[in-house]
Design an enzyme around this catalytic site. Structure first.
Site, short mmCIF file in Angstrom:
data_model
loop_
_atom_site.label_atom_id
_atom_site.label_comp_id
_atom_site.label_asym_id
_atom_site.label_seq_id
_atom_site.Cartn_x
_atom_site.Cartn_y
_atom_site.Cartn_z
N SER A 74 -28.93 19.21 -20.80
CA SER A 74 -29.99 20.18 -20.68
C SER A 74 -30.85 19.92 -19.44
CB SER A 74 -30.83 20.18 -21.97
OG SER A 74 -31.66 21.31 -22.04
N ASP A 104 -26.78 24.35 -24.97
CA ASP A 104 -27.48 23.11 -24.60
C ASP A 104 -26.72 21.85 -25.03
OD1 ASP A 104 -29.47 20.91 -24.76
OD2 ASP A 104 -30.88 22.51 -24.26
#
Length: 326
Positions: A42, A156
């Site tokens: 991320s 993510d």
């Protein structure tokens, strides 16, 4: 001439709190460490990728200039499902900042970690477009739409691996340092920088129209909690509840992963440093990361001689247990 101590970095997920990663990197540079390998999930993939590409200065200058209104204008609300925001505006900015960079051409070994949501698998990107890998790694579920890339729908990387240490084992270095952005403890007192003035940012004129201002006010109400007056029985906004849920999940998973892959040094960045979208607090969070890294290195160096830093056995691609896309 003293040889620099080499470092492998595992940079964790945690939204805007990832600006602390910049402080960690700056501290390592100032202390004479050479970063040889980076793996990120991320925001960790974003910061690590920009650093590996030599573009972190550009990103830091841009993000440090943002104020709260600027951040709101970059969030383009989505009305067709898949995520709260489309992400086109922020992704256009990131694409321009990082350019057309290929991961395999980076001077630093880099791995971006994402999740193939359809096959429920952790994916390691070690080649191909740096931007596309970052774009997939930062697609926070329910916040941004999944990113289609290489026949996958990516979300993510923090969903399955919030602090990705395993990818760094491919490179032998003196020290493996991991940064967890979802720690529960509080940060000791630090003094945020006051000498840097906010710089104006030239944003899309579309943000000035009436509809967009209404959307901004709508989003702003989600952020309107007075953080100085939190009460246990207060009703959280939808965004705050989602943020807390993600943080709780990621911190639990992170410590399970850390138990399996123990770094030489772990930096725990408290959640109180900033929230999911608090990019307007970039300078404070960068300074917090720098301070935490200094404290951690002081403790580590006090108990380790230069030649006693832990050595990590590298693994070959053939031995990877996770999928390395080609």
């Amino acid at each position: 001439m003293t040889t620099k101590k080499t470092v492998s970095l595992a940079l964790g997920s945690g939204g805007a709190r990832g600006m602390a990663h910049i402080g960690v990197i700056r501290c390592l540079e100032d202390r004479g460490y050479e970063i040889k390998s980076i793996a990120g999930s991320s925001i960790g993939a974003l910061i690590g990728g920009f650093y590996a590409a030599g573009k972190l200065d550009h990103y830091e200058s841009w993000v440090s200039a943002l104020n709260r209104s600027d951040v709101l204008r970059l969030l383009d609300l989505s009305f067709d499902g898949g995520g709260l925001f489309k992400g086109y505006k922020i992704m256009d900015v990131l694409r321009k900042l990082v350019g057309d960079t290929q991961i395999e051409n980076l001077p630093i070994h880099f791995t971006a970690v994402a999740v193939d949501i359809e096959r429920q698998k952790e994916i390691w990107f070690t080649d191909g477009s740096l931007f596309e890998a970052i774009r997939g790694s930062i697609a926070i579920p329910s916040v941004f739409k999944p990113h289609p890339y290489r026949g996958m729908k990516l979300v993510d990387g923090g969903v399955l691996n919030p602090v990705p240490i395993a990818p760094t084992l491919q490179v032998l270095t003196d020290l493996t340092l991991a940064v967890n952005l979802n720690a529960r403890q509080t940060l000791s007192e630090f003094h945020p920088p006051s000498h840097k003035a906010k710089r104006p940012v030239n944003l899309n004129e579309e943000a000035k129209n009436t509809v967009h201002r209404a959307i901004n006010r709508f989003i702003d109400r989600w952020w309107s909690e007075n953080k100085e007056h939190h009460q246990p029985d207060n009703q959280w906004s939808m965004l705050e509840l989602m943020n807390r849920s993600i943080e709780t999940m990621q911190n639990t998973i992170a410590h399970m992963k850390l138990a399996a892959y123990r770094p030489d040094l772990l930096i725990e960045v408290p959640r109180t440093v900033g929230g999911l979208f608090d990019y307007h607090l970039a300078e404070q969070m960068i300074e917090a990361g720098y301070q935490l890294c200094e404290e951690a290195l002081d403790r580590f160096e006090a108990t380790h001689q230069p030649d006693e830093a832990s050595e990590t056995t590298p693994v070959t691609r053939a031995n990877q247990v996770h999928e390395d896309t080609t």
